[in-house]
Design an enzyme around this catalytic site. Sequence first.
Site, mmCIF file in Angstrom:
data_model
loop_
_atom_site.group_PDB
_atom_site.id
_atom_site.type_symbol
_atom_site.label_atom_id
_atom_site.label_comp_id
_atom_site.label_asym_id
_atom_site.label_seq_id
_atom_site.Cartn_x
_atom_site.Cartn_y
_atom_site.Cartn_z
ATOM 1 N N PHE A 133 -2.730 -2.372 -11.800
ATOM 2 C CA PHE A 133 -3.539 -1.635 -10.816
ATOM 3 C C PHE A 133 -2.684 -0.483 -10.262
ATOM 4 O O PHE A 133 -1.492 -0.659 -10.022
ATOM 5 C CB PHE A 133 -3.918 -2.584 -9.677
ATOM 6 N N ALA A 190 -1.370 -6.861 -8.261
ATOM 7 C CA ALA A 190 -0.331 -7.535 -7.464
ATOM 8 C C ALA A 190 -0.670 -8.997 -7.182
ATOM 9 O O ALA A 190 0.217 -9.845 -7.085
ATOM 10 C CB ALA A 190 -0.145 -6.786 -6.144
ATOM 11 N N PHE A 191 -1.971 -9.272 -7.062
ATOM 12 C CA PHE A 191 -2.384 -10.643 -6.729
ATOM 13 C C PHE A 191 -2.003 -11.639 -7.829
ATOM 14 O O PHE A 191 -1.749 -12.827 -7.543
ATOM 15 C CB PHE A 191 -3.906 -10.660 -6.508
ATOM 16 N N GLU A 192 -1.982 -11.173 -9.074
ATOM 17 C CA GLU A 192 -1.679 -12.066 -10.212
ATOM 18 C C GLU A 192 -0.183 -12.224 -10.462
ATOM 19 O O GLU A 192 0.222 -13.043 -11.305
ATOM 20 C CB GLU A 192 -2.337 -11.529 -11.489
ATOM 21 N N ALA A 228 1.820 -1.660 -7.006
ATOM 22 C CA ALA A 228 1.529 -0.721 -5.918
ATOM 23 C C ALA A 228 0.231 -1.160 -5.264
ATOM 24 O O ALA A 228 -0.825 -1.193 -5.920
ATOM 25 C CB ALA A 228 1.410 0.697 -6.464
ATOM 26 N N VAL A 229 0.296 -1.522 -3.997
ATOM 27 C CA VAL A 229 -0.898 -1.911 -3.253
ATOM 28 C C VAL A 229 -1.166 -0.799 -2.241
ATOM 29 O O VAL A 229 -0.325 -0.503 -1.391
ATOM 30 C CB VAL A 229 -0.720 -3.265 -2.537
ATOM 31 N N HIS A 253 -9.434 -5.183 1.325
ATOM 32 C CA HIS A 253 -8.681 -6.440 1.377
ATOM 33 C C HIS A 253 -7.191 -6.201 1.085
ATOM 34 O O HIS A 253 -6.502 -7.079 0.589
ATOM 35 C CB HIS A 253 -9.297 -7.507 0.487
ATOM 36 N N ARG A 294 7.267 6.483 -3.229
ATOM 37 C CA ARG A 294 8.124 5.295 -3.306
ATOM 38 C C ARG A 294 8.312 4.822 -4.753
ATOM 39 O O ARG A 294 8.986 3.826 -4.986
ATOM 40 C CB ARG A 294 7.519 4.167 -2.464
#
Length: 163
Positions: A24, A56-58, A80-81, A88, A127
């Site tokens: 993602f 990122a969740f996985e 990267a979130v 969410h 970043r």
Amino acid sequence: MDVRTFEGSLDGRGLRVAVVAGRFNERATRLLVEGALDGLRRCGVEEAHVAWVPGAFEIPLVAARLARSGRYHAVVCVAAVVRGETPHFEYVAAQSAAGIARAALDSGVPVLFGVVTADDSQQAAERAGGKAGNRGRDAALAAVEMATLLRQLPGQPPAPEGS
Ligand code: INI
């Protein structure tokens, strides 16, 4: 009084490191992976394996599996979130961070947090190799430091096979 100090180094020779990357926001994440691999290379790490996951969740599931495998001295997680892209954001970022920390504590292997949390895509890019450095590279250096530190500490788990 005897004082003994333990401190890791950035000498990554002989280490095998895994990188887990969330696809993602792929543009930023690819730069984080490149930064991580560059950091590992500069430390003398000769072998790195990269596993891609959707987001990122996985990351925690795969990071925990690799950390437990006994094959890696450290696992570097990058993603990267971006707040602007999801209502969410807090759930994804918090679960990713908590799961990554748990993977390290459960396995005894350093699992590093190279996840960028940003307000927008521009901040994420900054970043991921822009003016704010590269969090993937930072996490890679921290991985080498932690792996070399853990090698010195008493009570460490068995080293990965072939090391
Ligand atoms: N995953 C990310 O890595 N970054 C994000 O910014 C993000 N947003 O914005 O939603 C994101 N979501 C996907 C999530 O990680 C999971 O892949 C998805 O929810 C399926 O479980």
